[in-house]
Scaffold this active site. Structure first.
Site, short mmCIF file in Angstrom:
data_model
loop_
_atom_site.label_atom_id
_atom_site.label_comp_id
_atom_site.label_asym_id
_atom_site.label_seq_id
_atom_site.Cartn_x
_atom_site.Cartn_y
_atom_site.Cartn_z
N CYS A 351 29.96 37.61 7.17
CA CYS A 351 31.25 38.11 6.28
C CYS A 351 31.02 38.66 4.86
CB CYS A 351 32.39 36.80 6.03
SG CYS A 351 31.77 35.43 7.20
N ARG A 380 20.92 29.38 10.84
CA ARG A 380 21.45 28.02 10.48
C ARG A 380 20.35 26.94 10.67
NH1 ARG A 380 27.79 28.64 12.45
NH2 ARG A 380 28.08 30.90 11.13
N GLN A 398 26.22 36.16 17.00
CA GLN A 398 27.78 36.06 16.97
C GLN A 398 28.19 37.57 17.64
OE1 GLN A 398 28.32 34.78 13.11
NE2 GLN A 398 29.15 32.84 13.98
N ASP A 400 30.70 38.91 16.33
CA ASP A 400 31.47 38.77 15.21
C ASP A 400 32.36 39.98 14.78
OD1 ASP A 400 32.42 37.25 12.86
OD2 ASP A 400 30.56 37.52 11.69
N HIS A 402 35.35 41.27 11.38
CA HIS A 402 36.19 40.90 10.37
C HIS A 402 37.12 42.05 10.26
CE1 HIS A 402 32.65 38.44 9.18
NE2 HIS A 402 33.42 37.71 9.09
N LYS A 482 44.03 28.79 11.00
CA LYS A 482 43.24 29.24 12.00
C LYS A 482 43.59 28.99 13.34
CE LYS A 482 39.71 25.89 12.24
NZ LYS A 482 38.36 25.14 12.16
N HIS A 528 38.71 36.57 9.97
CA HIS A 528 37.13 36.16 10.87
C HIS A 528 37.60 36.09 12.28
CE1 HIS A 528 35.22 35.15 6.70
NE2 HIS A 528 36.72 34.82 6.43
ZN LIG Z 1 33.26 35.63 8.88
#
Ligand SMILES: [Zn+2]
Ligand SMILES: [Zn+2]
Length: 659
Positions: A351, A380, A398, A400, A402, A482, A528
């Site tokens: 992010c 992580r 991911q 991922d 945004h 969320k 996200h």
């Molecule tokens: Zn994010």
């Protein structure tokens, strides 16, 4: 003196102070009393025999309600019975703790010889005997000294330690069933008979006392219990299926990937596994491209100052891999970590980096929404013990993205996303999806008005999609609500994979602004979102759900061309070349082995199709087609088989377009 007791339907009645739940329920109806095993008193799960000494609300917990309360009580009671059984069988065994966990319970024992699964039948038999005796659970309140003296006299050193940990001024509860007694917070059902017969011990493991490796090793017995035999059987069947489908086992059989100690929690993708991985990534990329996303790539390693600004350094640092910025080049320069060098960290999420791209140049309200995607490789620092195959890794990728948008776009962007997500899941073969809208938690940041508006926007978006959703009360993130997307796999297990999280905070922290229609500067809102979540975990889940038999478009090897006689080798080679140039992932097997041997081997490798070529097939331009998981074969012209395979191997999103 009377107290006022309010029932779930709103009706209220007066009772004498000190009346128990048992008396109240017996006064209502015999049949209700018969199946009531506990109560919720002012929302707190309690013993039915508790005396009530103030006004309050009562709810009865019935044995057949199928509620989470009943399941928890049954499992907790069973843990006590397990401990009693073990001490009756092996009196010198010391008891420690026995909590309820997801899907069951465990109890930790100290015994010179650790338990093994061979002990289960005799323990289970004893447990059934104890349940048959039907002792009532009774509660006594003891002083700390009383409890300590009791456990000391019995040589229960671990219990003494537990009692010691309780503050001196606190009284403690002892629960008794027959002669057996345990320190326990409760609550329990009325008698051990309420447990029923749907329990099973499942496994043993070693566990350190209080999870500390300096402490003695205890022998942990796991078990589970359900309200009915049918539910227990269904659960045990699911577990057996899950074990057969374990992605770690199938991954090895299919030669997809491996792990090794030098890279804990990071996947070594083998050629076949990487085909699968790439197919997933390519598919998602195509879907994102056609849904108006742009793709970016951001650095792995960024300065600690960057993570300080994003807020990760303070809150998330223990989960991050941190490295020095500069490493001296020669030995004379001394130790690698001088303490002076700036620190860098591997990104745990994408992010903040995406905001850096957003912040290049001035954005206008017309530029929004900006949907920025990255197959972000994140690290992580998970504990070694927590790692589990592809399901829990330290290095993950991911899908991922945004979405930077205006407040008035939250709803339409959410709707757009949910449709995309459903379509992706359908293509992956999952149609059973549960959506949860996680709302404002007790501790929250921001204003109530903003929370209400955000929850409404997400809720309205979901309603507009027509998909049902549940409310997960109070489970939102600290700053905003969320959405969670849970899908059911082939054996009924639920996996949370997709998420959409609303965020007002990070854009403010990192100054992600745009010029609004009126010329003012406004903070962008960030969504996200991920559909698969981590590719590694999603692939692990796919392997288990499909038991390795992936849909044709994802299968690492789609077809093996195998020969029966060496005269057919040349033809087989030619067919493989043709298949490959048609975009099919084909392999050749001309080994001098019996065809049954080849078939068996490729079925272990979960290859969906085999084209078998003998002398006659080679002469006639045909192949004998064998399909994984089915008996028999059919002989067809090679070109027909190729055309059929090409259609089947087309990814579902491209198929839809062609149709
Ligand atoms: Zn994010
Ligand atoms: Zn207990």
């Amino acid at each position: 003196m009377t107290i006022k007791v309010t029932f779930p339907d709103g009706a209220a009645r007066d009772y004498a102070r000190g009346t128990t739940g048992t008396t109240i329920v017996e006064g209502i109806s015999k049949s209700l009393a018969k199946k009531t095993v506990a109560m919720r008193w002012n929302g707190v799960l309690s013993d039915l025999s508790d005396a009530l000494d103030a006004d309050g609300k009562i709810e009865f917990v019935t044995r057949d309600s199928g509620s989470a309360d009943v399941l928890e009580l049954i499992r907790h009671d069973t843990a006590h019975v397990l401990a009693e059984a073990v001490q009756e069988l092996w009196p010198t065994t010391q008891v420690t703790i026995g909590p309820v966990i997801e899907n069951g319970f465990y109890y930790d024992f100290k015994r010179d010889e650790p338990f093994s699964e061979d002990d289960f039948p005799v323990i289970e038999k004893k447990m059934a005997e104890i349940i048959d005796r039907g002792a009532a659970f009774t509660k006594e309140v003891w002083t700390r000294d009383q409890a300590k003296a009791f456990f000391n006299a019995r040589g229960e050193n671990f219990k003494v330690e537990l009692v010691d940990a309780i503050p001196a001024d606190q009284s403690l509860k002892m629960y008794k069933q027959g002669q057996w007694i345990d320190l326990c917070r409760g609550p329990h059902m009325r008698t051990v008979k309420d447990i029923g017969n749907a329990f099973k011990l499942t496994k043993v493991a070693g566990a350190y006392w209080r999870g500390d490796s300096n402490n003695p090793v205890l022998s942990r017995i796991y078990g589970t219990a359900f309200a009915t035999k049918e539910e227990l059987d269904a659960y045990l069947h699911m577990m057996a299926e899950a074990e057969k489908r374990d992605h770690r086992k199938i991954g090895q059989e299919m030669d997809l990937y491996h792990f090794q100690p030098e890279a804990q929690g990071s996947v070594f993708w083998h050629p076949k596994g990487y085909v699968l991985y790439n197919q997933m990534e390519t598919y998602i990329r195509r879907r994102l491209n056609s849904s108006g996303y742009v793709e970016v790539k951001t650095p792995q390693l960024m300065s600690s100052k960057f993570w300080e600004a994003s807020g990760h350094w303070g809150k998330y640092r223990e989960n991050m891999f941190v490295v020095p910025d500069e490493v001296p080049g020669t030995e004379e320069e001394g130790p690698v970590l001088s303490g002076k060098s700036d620190l860098m960290a591997l990104k745990p999420m994408n992010c903040p980096a995406h905001i850096q791209i957003f912040n290049q140049g001035i954005k206008s309200y017309r530029d929004l929404p900006l949907r920025m995607a990255e197959f972000g490789c994140c690290h992580r620092n998970e504990a070694h013990g927590a790692l589990h195959g592809l399901m829990r890794v330290r290095q993950m990728t991911q899908d991922d993205a945004h979405i930077f948008c205006r407040e008035d776009q939250i709803q339409s962007e959410t709707e757009h996303f949910v449709h995309l997500l459903y379509s992706v899941y359908a293509h992956m073969g999952f149609s059973d999806v549960v959506i949860k809208l996680a709302t404002r938690p007790e501790k929250f940041g921001g204003t109530v008005e903003r929370w209400d508006a955000a929850e409404k926007a997400l809720g309205d978006a979901l309603r507009a999609t027509g998909y049902d959703f549940e409310i997960a009360e109070g489970e939102g993130a600290f700053y905003a609500p969320k959405l969670e997307f849970h899908l059911k796999d082939a054996i009924g297990r639920s996996w949370q994979v997709g998420t959409l999280q609303l965020d007002y905070v990070l854009p403010e922290r990192l100054d992600a602004t745009y010029v609004a229609e009126d010329g003012s500067r406004k903070y962008a809102v960030m969504l996200h979102r991920a559909i698969l979540g981590s590719l590694e975990r999603f692939i692990g889940m796919m392997i288990e759900s499909y038991a390795g038999k992936m849909p044709m478009w994802l299968a690492p090897v789609q077809v093996v061309v195998a020969t029966i006689v060496s005269e057919a080798d040349e033809t087989a080679e030619k067919l493989v070349r043709q298949l490959r140039s048609a975009g099919i992932r084909a392999e050749l097997d001309v080994r001098n082995e019996k065809i049954n041997y080849k078939v068996r081997e490729h079925s272990v490798g979960k290859v969906p199709l085999m084209f078998v070529v003998g002398k006659r097939e080679a002469e006639e331009g045909t192949v004998s087609v064998r399909r994984l998981g089915t008996e028999g074969q059919k002989v067809v012209p090679f070109m027909d088989a190729l055309v059929e395979l090409m259609a089947e191997a087309t990814p579902p999103d491209l198929k839809a377009k062609a149709a």
